[in-house]
Design a protein around this motif. Structure first.
Motif, PDB file in Angstrom:
ATOM      1  N   ILE A  33       0.844  -1.188   0.000  1.00  0.00           N
ATOM      2  CA  ILE A  33       0.000   0.000   0.000  1.00  0.00           C
ATOM      3  C   ILE A  33       0.879   1.237   0.000  1.00  0.00           C
ATOM      4  O   ILE A  33       2.097   1.139   0.083  1.00  0.00           O
ATOM      5  N   GLU A  34       0.256   2.406  -0.064  1.00  0.00           N
ATOM      6  CA  GLU A  34       1.033   3.643  -0.033  1.00  0.00           C
ATOM      7  C   GLU A  34       1.923   3.690   1.199  1.00  0.00           C
ATOM      8  O   GLU A  34       1.535   3.257   2.281  1.00  0.00           O
ATOM      9  N   VAL A  35       3.091   4.223   1.016  1.00  0.00           N
ATOM     10  CA  VAL A  35       4.053   4.341   2.110  1.00  0.00           C
ATOM     11  C   VAL A  35       4.094   5.794   2.553  1.00  0.00           C
ATOM     12  O   VAL A  35       4.266   6.697   1.731  1.00  0.00           O
ATOM     13  N   SER A  36       3.930   6.022   3.858  1.00  0.00           N
ATOM     14  CA  SER A  36       4.021   7.374   4.402  1.00  0.00           C
ATOM     15  C   SER A  36       5.488   7.743   4.564  1.00  0.00           C
ATOM     16  O   SER A  36       6.250   7.007   5.182  1.00  0.00           O
ATOM     17  N   VAL A  37       5.853   8.879   3.984  1.00  0.00           N
ATOM     18  CA  VAL A  37       7.239   9.342   4.006  1.00  0.00           C
ATOM     19  C   VAL A  37       7.241  10.826   4.347  1.00  0.00           C
ATOM     20  O   VAL A  37       6.356  11.565   3.929  1.00  0.00           O
ATOM     21  N   ARG A  38       8.234  11.230   5.097  1.00  0.00           N
ATOM     22  CA  ARG A  38       8.432  12.641   5.360  1.00  0.00           C
ATOM     23  C   ARG A  38       9.835  13.011   4.897  1.00  0.00           C
ATOM     24  O   ARG A  38      10.779  12.241   5.068  1.00  0.00           O
ATOM     25  N   ILE A  39       9.951  14.186   4.314  1.00  0.00           N
ATOM     26  CA  ILE A  39      11.217  14.669   3.776  1.00  0.00           C
ATOM     27  C   ILE A  39      11.810  15.685   4.755  1.00  0.00           C
ATOM     28  O   ILE A  39      11.135  16.638   5.149  1.00  0.00           O
ATOM     29  N   VAL A  40      13.071  15.463   5.143  1.00  0.00           N
ATOM     30  CA  VAL A  40      13.804  16.390   6.001  1.00  0.00           C
ATOM     31  C   VAL A  40      14.987  16.899   5.189  1.00  0.00           C
ATOM     32  O   VAL A  40      15.784  16.116   4.683  1.00  0.00           O
ATOM     33  N   VAL A  59      10.521  22.039  -3.003  1.00  0.00           N
ATOM     34  CA  VAL A  59      10.806  20.596  -3.021  1.00  0.00           C
ATOM     35  C   VAL A  59       9.518  19.812  -2.808  1.00  0.00           C
ATOM     36  O   VAL A  59       9.242  18.844  -3.517  1.00  0.00           O
ATOM     37  N   HIS A  60       8.710  20.234  -1.854  1.00  0.00           N
ATOM     38  CA  HIS A  60       7.444  19.547  -1.587  1.00  0.00           C
ATOM     39  C   HIS A  60       6.548  19.581  -2.820  1.00  0.00           C
ATOM     40  O   HIS A  60       5.975  18.556  -3.207  1.00  0.00           O
ATOM     41  N   LEU A  63       7.925  17.236  -5.574  1.00  0.00           N
ATOM     42  CA  LEU A  63       7.701  15.820  -5.258  1.00  0.00           C
ATOM     43  C   LEU A  63       6.226  15.452  -5.363  1.00  0.00           C
ATOM     44  O   LEU A  63       5.878  14.394  -5.891  1.00  0.00           O
ATOM     45  N   CYS A  64       5.356  16.342  -4.895  1.00  0.00           N
ATOM     46  CA  CYS A  64       3.917  16.060  -4.952  1.00  0.00           C
ATOM     47  C   CYS A  64       3.388  16.019  -6.388  1.00  0.00           C
ATOM     48  O   CYS A  64       2.382  15.374  -6.658  1.00  0.00           O
ATOM     49  N   SER A  65       4.054  16.703  -7.295  1.00  0.00           N
ATOM     50  CA  SER A  65       3.592  16.702  -8.690  1.00  0.00           C
ATOM     51  C   SER A  65       4.189  15.549  -9.496  1.00  0.00           C
ATOM     52  O   SER A  65       3.791  15.331 -10.639  1.00  0.00           O
ATOM     53  N   ASN A  66       5.104  14.798  -8.909  1.00  0.00           N
ATOM     54  CA  ASN A  66       5.740  13.680  -9.600  1.00  0.00           C
ATOM     55  C   ASN A  66       4.801  12.474  -9.594  1.00  0.00           C
ATOM     56  O   ASN A  66       4.396  12.002  -8.526  1.00  0.00           O
ATOM     57  N   VAL A  67       4.472  11.971 -10.771  1.00  0.00           N
ATOM     58  CA  VAL A  67       3.510  10.876 -10.911  1.00  0.00           C
ATOM     59  C   VAL A  67       3.970   9.627 -10.168  1.00  0.00           C
ATOM     60  O   VAL A  67       3.196   8.976  -9.469  1.00  0.00           O
ATOM     61  N   ARG A  68       5.254   9.284 -10.298  1.00  0.00           N
ATOM     62  CA  ARG A  68       5.769   8.077  -9.627  1.00  0.00           C
ATOM     63  C   ARG A  68       5.675   8.209  -8.109  1.00  0.00           C
ATOM     64  O   ARG A  68       5.438   7.235  -7.409  1.00  0.00           O
ATOM     65  N   VAL A  69       5.884   9.404  -7.594  1.00  0.00           N
ATOM     66  CA  VAL A  69       5.799   9.621  -6.155  1.00  0.00           C
ATOM     67  C   VAL A  69       4.337   9.532  -5.710  1.00  0.00           C
ATOM     68  O   VAL A  69       4.023   8.859  -4.725  1.00  0.00           O
ATOM     69  N   LYS A  74       2.806   8.721   0.399  1.00  0.00           N
ATOM     70  CA  LYS A  74       2.060   9.811   1.029  1.00  0.00           C
ATOM     71  C   LYS A  74       3.109  10.708   1.674  1.00  0.00           C
ATOM     72  O   LYS A  74       3.793  10.295   2.608  1.00  0.00           O
ATOM     73  N   LEU A  75       3.247  11.925   1.164  1.00  0.00           N
ATOM     74  CA  LEU A  75       4.328  12.803   1.621  1.00  0.00           C
ATOM     75  C   LEU A  75       3.988  13.690   2.809  1.00  0.00           C
ATOM     76  O   LEU A  75       4.867  14.265   3.408  1.00  0.00           O
ATOM     77  N   GLY A  76       2.759  13.841   3.139  1.00  0.00           N
ATOM     78  CA  GLY A  76       2.415  14.766   4.211  1.00  0.00           C
ATOM     79  C   GLY A  76       2.255  16.176   3.673  1.00  0.00           C
ATOM     80  O   GLY A  76       2.344  16.429   2.479  1.00  0.00           O
TER      81      GLY A  76
END
Length: 178
Positions: A33-40, A59-60, A63-69, A74-76
């Protein structure tokens, strides 16, 4: 996922984050399933606050506009920065709180069966014996019968092994490749 922001360039940060997200994705089971990830983003201490905030937002957004991501992660709501000269790491507390909230929302952990724990332990011991080239035949882990689909999937998802062609596995692939 921690990326280096010292270049003060959102494209470089995004590229770095995509690299690590790609490694995470390649190591996950195909049906995950979707993986929750946070970027630091680190090394932004020297940036003025407005420039740092702009970098985090850029950066957010990239990343949010990248189809593969979008299809797997789930980036937060935002990227985080650490400012070590400030009290509490200037953002570390926010990252900690975010990670605690994610932990509370995750599916409950299940105990790994004893036979798979033993296989994992054997694989780690074997990796220590062959640190420069930890590619071994499946037979070294008890053979195909011991490394059935369930065990193979579990050890793969835990990052203990990576199955490659002709009946061989890479032991601790992330550690070895990094």
């Amino acid at each position: 996922v921690v990326v280096d922001g010292s270049a003060e360039d959102s494209e470089a940060c995004t590229k770095n984050a995509l690299h690590w997200l790609g490694l995470i994705r390649s190591g996950a089971h195909r049906t995950a399933i979707e993986v929750s990830v946070r970027i630091v983003i680190t090394h932004t201490d020297e940036l003025p606050d407005l420039a740092r905030d702009a970098l985090l937002r850029a950066v957010h957004a990239e990343l949010c506009s990248n189809v593969r991501v979008k299809e797997f992660f789930k980036l937060g709501e935002m990227c985080f920065a650490t400012l070590y000269e400030r009290a509490n790491g200037g953002g570390l507390e926010d990252v900690h709180e975010e990670l605690k909230s994610l932990l509370g929302s995750q599916i409950q952990n299940r105990r790994v069966p004893a036979r798979i724990q033993k296989l994992a332990s054997d694989a780690v011991k074997l990796a220590k014996k062959t640190p420069t080239w930890p590619i071994v035949p499946v037979a070294d882990l008890g053979g195909p019968k011991a490394l059935d689909d369930v065990a193979r999937t579990c050890l793969h998802d835990l990052g203990i092994i990576r199955v490659i062609v002709d009946g061989r596995v890479i032991l601790q692939p992330v550690k070895w490749l990094s």
